[in-house]
Design a protein around this motif. Structure first.
Motif, PDB file in Angstrom:
ATOM      1  N   GLN A  22       0.094  -0.992   0.021  1.00 51.61           N
ATOM      2  CA  GLN A  22       0.476   0.342  -0.178  1.00 51.61           C
ATOM      3  C   GLN A  22       0.602   0.932  -0.064  1.00 51.61           C
ATOM      4  N   ASP A  23       2.175   1.125   1.009  1.00 54.13           N
ATOM      5  CA  ASP A  23       3.184   2.324   0.682  1.00 54.13           C
ATOM      6  C   ASP A  23       3.157   2.470  -1.403  1.00 54.13           C
ATOM      7  N   PHE A  24       3.424   1.013  -1.690  1.00 58.36           N
ATOM      8  CA  PHE A  24       3.990   1.808  -3.243  1.00 58.36           C
ATOM      9  C   PHE A  24       3.118   1.835  -3.880  1.00 58.36           C
ATOM     10  N   LYS A  25       1.587   1.663  -3.753  1.00 62.57           N
ATOM     11  CA  LYS A  25       0.612   2.125  -4.830  1.00 62.57           C
ATOM     12  C   LYS A  25       0.474   3.469  -4.329  1.00 62.57           C
ATOM     13  N   SER A  26       0.164   4.055  -2.793  1.00 58.67           N
ATOM     14  CA  SER A  26      -0.863   5.495  -2.481  1.00 58.67           C
ATOM     15  C   SER A  26       0.587   6.522  -3.088  1.00 58.67           C
ATOM     16  N   ARG A  27       2.088   6.050  -3.557  1.00 54.51           N
ATOM     17  CA  ARG A  27       2.401   6.953  -4.433  1.00 54.51           C
ATOM     18  C   ARG A  27       1.953   7.334  -5.871  1.00 54.51           C
ATOM     19  N   LEU A  28       1.310   6.266  -6.425  1.00 53.69           N
ATOM     20  CA  LEU A  28       0.825   6.324  -7.513  1.00 53.69           C
ATOM     21  C   LEU A  28      -0.526   6.268  -7.798  1.00 53.69           C
ATOM     22  N   SER A  29      -1.192   6.843  -9.499  1.00 50.03           N
ATOM     23  CA  SER A  29      -2.845   6.576  -9.319  1.00 50.03           C
ATOM     24  C   SER A  29      -2.992   5.764 -10.776  1.00 50.03           C
TER      25      SER A  29
END
Length: 376
Positions: A369-376
């Motif tokens: 989720q830390d990785f995903k939350s930096r993208l959209s």
């Protein structure tokens, strides 16, 4: 410490951190300087309560850093950027004690905003003495055509109304002598303005806690400016707080051969140690030696798809085995603050080690989720 730590992980030795702070406290007590933590180098806010017992505050390079300093460190917050948006200035005026501009253009453009905070926020200017002591151009604020700092010639005909301090920062990982030479040039060029100022900031890049630094000479220099010009003097090192405090623990994932033996690790130069590619430089490894010194030479590289994700070449006194841990030394400063999640590579855990008790504590772990939350 290496054996106890998960891989990959940054581990900060709290005993060494306290050691560095003791040296900095001596400088403060004997010189009267106020020392700030440069968040751009070290922003591990879980250890701010330890640092805040000694240092007077932080210096920030953005509204987010300033907010972090205000919320988690306390004390003074000094903010500077090469250029601000209007929204930046509005936010920084509510989080900062000092606000430093990089040009007369920005000083005047935002005068209607900062003049409303007279007595609450002290405004200063960053100057460029044009004296270079840097060895690596990318990290030399005084290099030719630098965008950082105002040249002396730009002061002619300009108003300093409301300006209460001057700031210069021209060093990078250096001992005292480069500061002494720079301070001499600074005073020759800008000394005429100091009697009307309230403070002087000597910037960062001072390796005060490194072996060989002339601490007593630094104390004399600070006292010279304080006493001659009746100024508050600030220093804002980042590395000096964190030098020697941390390691980056890694694990050997595989060993391949292509003209040389190559060990692929679970840490990456581009993701976790970007200064290796930017400066470049070669970090030290616990139990690692220069190529050819021992019987087993290896090129160490990261797991990313970047062909240049090469950490460097070392030799060891034994063959490296899959699953073996390696510890890169002096990995607290300019590592955690620069990391990326390029390729979705796992971000290292952030840990502390307390030598008084032998406890290794995992302060923060990172997941998908830390990785995903930096993208959209």
């Amino acid at each position: 410490m290496t054996r106890l730590a998960p891989s990959p992980s940054y581990v900060v030795d709290l005993g060494r951190l306290r050691h560095n702070l003791a040296i900095l406290n001596e400088v403060q007590e004997k010189s009267g300087a106020k020392i700030l933590l440069a968040l751009k180098a070290f922003s591990m806010w879980s250890v701010f309560p330890i640092i805040a017992k000694t240092l007077h505050g932080v210096c920030a390079s953005s509204p987010w850093e300033a907010r972090l300093g205000m919320e988690e460190f306390g004390g003074e917050v000094h903010s500077f950027s090469a250029a601000f948006k209007e929204s930046d200035v509005v936010e920084l005026l509510s989080t900062s004690n000092h606000l430093v501009f990089n040009s007369f253009n920005q000083l005047e453009r935002f005068r209607p905003l900062w003049e409303q905070y007279a007595g609450k926020v002290s405004v200063g200017l960053r100057v460029n003495p044009g004296h270079s002591e840097g060895h690596t151009p990318i990290y030399d604020p005084a290099a030719p055509k630098s965008r950082l700092g105002i040249l002396r010639s730009e002061f002619d005909g300009k108003s300093l109304q409301g300006v209460e301090g001057l700031h210069f920062h021209t060093l990078c990982e250096q001992l005292f002598e480069p500061l002494e030479r720079t301070a001499r040039v600074f005073e020759e060029q800008f000394g005429e303005f100091l009697p009307r100022m309230k403070w002087l900031n000597l910037g960062g890049g001072h390796h005060i806690t490194r072996e060989g630094y002339d601490v007593e000479a630094l104390i004399r220099l600070v006292r010279y400016f304080r006493e001659k010009y009746d100024l508050e003097v600030y220093l804002e090192p980042g590395e000096a707080i964190a030098i020697g405090t941390g390691i980056l623990v890694s694990e050997v994932l595989d060993v391949v051969h292509n003209e040389v033996d190559i060990a692929v690790l679970d840490v990456s130069a581009t993701c976790h140690m970007p200064d290796i590619l930017e400066m470049p430089y070669r970090p030290e490894i616990q139990g690692g030696y220069d190529p050819g010194e021992k019987g087993h030479d290896y090129r160490l590289g990261g797991p990313s798809c970047l062909a240049g994700d090469v950490i460097g070449d070392w030799s060891f006194d034994h063959p490296l085995a899959v699953g073996e841990k390696l510890a890169f030394l002096d990995m607290s400063h300019y590592t955690m603050v620069k990391t990326t999640t390029f390729n979705g590579i796992q971000h290292p855990h952030i840990c502390t080690f307390e030598p008084l008790t032998g406890e290794l504590k995992v302060v923060r772990s990172f997941g998908y989720q830390d990785f995903k939350s930096r993208l959209s």
